[in-house]
Design a protein around this motif. Sequence first.
Motif, mmCIF file in Angstrom:
data_model
loop_
_atom_site.group_PDB
_atom_site.id
_atom_site.type_symbol
_atom_site.label_atom_id
_atom_site.label_comp_id
_atom_site.label_asym_id
_atom_site.label_seq_id
_atom_site.Cartn_x
_atom_site.Cartn_y
_atom_site.Cartn_z
ATOM 1 N N GLU A 185 0.625 -1.266 0.192
ATOM 2 C CA GLU A 185 0.250 -0.072 0.047
ATOM 3 C C GLU A 185 0.704 1.260 0.073
ATOM 4 O O GLU A 185 1.606 0.577 0.899
ATOM 5 C CB GLU A 185 -0.639 -0.284 1.441
ATOM 6 C CG GLU A 185 -2.190 -1.146 1.140
ATOM 7 C CD GLU A 185 -3.145 -0.891 2.028
ATOM 8 O OE1 GLU A 185 -3.468 0.152 2.690
ATOM 9 O OE2 GLU A 185 -3.587 -2.439 2.920
ATOM 10 N N PHE A 191 0.854 5.585 0.208
ATOM 11 C CA PHE A 191 0.500 6.827 1.730
ATOM 12 C C PHE A 191 1.349 7.779 1.597
ATOM 13 O O PHE A 191 2.486 7.698 1.069
ATOM 14 C CB PHE A 191 0.238 6.237 2.424
ATOM 15 C CG PHE A 191 1.044 5.272 3.232
ATOM 16 C CD1 PHE A 191 1.722 6.298 4.019
ATOM 17 C CD2 PHE A 191 2.011 4.045 3.402
ATOM 18 C CE1 PHE A 191 3.123 6.286 4.599
ATOM 19 C CE2 PHE A 191 2.735 3.539 4.251
ATOM 20 C CZ PHE A 191 3.783 5.050 5.053
ATOM 21 N N THR A 226 -3.955 7.658 0.746
ATOM 22 C CA THR A 226 -3.262 5.969 -0.013
ATOM 23 C C THR A 226 -4.407 5.792 -1.589
ATOM 24 O O THR A 226 -4.745 5.844 -1.917
ATOM 25 C CB THR A 226 -3.631 4.977 1.022
ATOM 26 O OG1 THR A 226 -5.435 5.340 0.800
ATOM 27 C CG2 THR A 226 -4.253 5.585 2.881
#
Length: 323
Positions: free
Chosen positions: A87, A89, A114
């Motif tokens: 992920e 961000f 994100t």
Amino acid sequence: MTKTVFSISKSQQAGSAQRWCDYMGEVYYPLDCTPLDPRSFEGSLTALQLSNLGISKFTADALRTVRRQQLSGTEEVVFIFPTREREHFGHLGIEDEVGPGEMYVLNSSEPYWTQIANKTQNVTIKVPANCVRERFPLLDRTYGRRNIANAGMVPIVAQLALQTFNMVPLVDPQVLKRTEDNILDLMCIMLETRNVSDVPESTTVALSDITFQRLSSFLSLHFRDPGLAPEHAAISLRVSLRYVHKVYQLHGTTFGRELMGLRLQEADRLLRAPYGKNSLPLPISEVAYICGFSSQSHFSARYKEHFGFTPNERRLNPSEDTA
């Protein structure tokens, strides 16, 4: 205490972006969500709200989520534990990414974004910031950064949060409250002991022992899968691949060695199993297939290497001692 489930499938594409925003807003706080491909976006979100903690798990396709600047409102923090896919961000001028076995923290009172890929999964714990600060005063130093937590404790906290879903509505609310307090305490300990050198040796060993037991259970359930790999164990246990290898190293073994041992022991059991007067023994090729070997020749070679005799010899002498 409330538990909610939301989902969007390919058959529900009309207005999917706005509905996903509504779902996220109900579980967390107002967010702008933009699917990479709104025409095929799919996602599911399950949330449990306790007295202080909000615990959620979701699976979603490629998506960008933005939190706008908030001038007022409750200050909350979200602890995000990716369990599949990395992920990306950005928060407080910092941009980074984390993967399974890691975690990051975001503050709802500050803008952030994100970005995730298709089929991303994570576990998120939302909690009022003051509940964390009273236990961990250095909370503000963790926002938007990676490597802020004890790597051994990250999967334990995530797994405990997930197990809490299974406790509802089977346990007394007082038990759930104690569980909630324990999760919050462990989260703060996880942050306080981010450096391995800060963790007593006995604690480090205990954490690796727990993970090793979980890995052993995973292998026992899945060793028949011929395509089984360490990556699958890491995803299932929600830890990093590097940590999987490290745990096996601490126990003087490897993923491959443990997997091969289970396959050979099961094959040996099948070869020695008695069969009735009217029954036929399993062909050795089928024994190899059942136990996860890609070919009979590979199975026979590894079996002889391990036990000291061939599968055929074992079948003829089922009571012979193994090497």
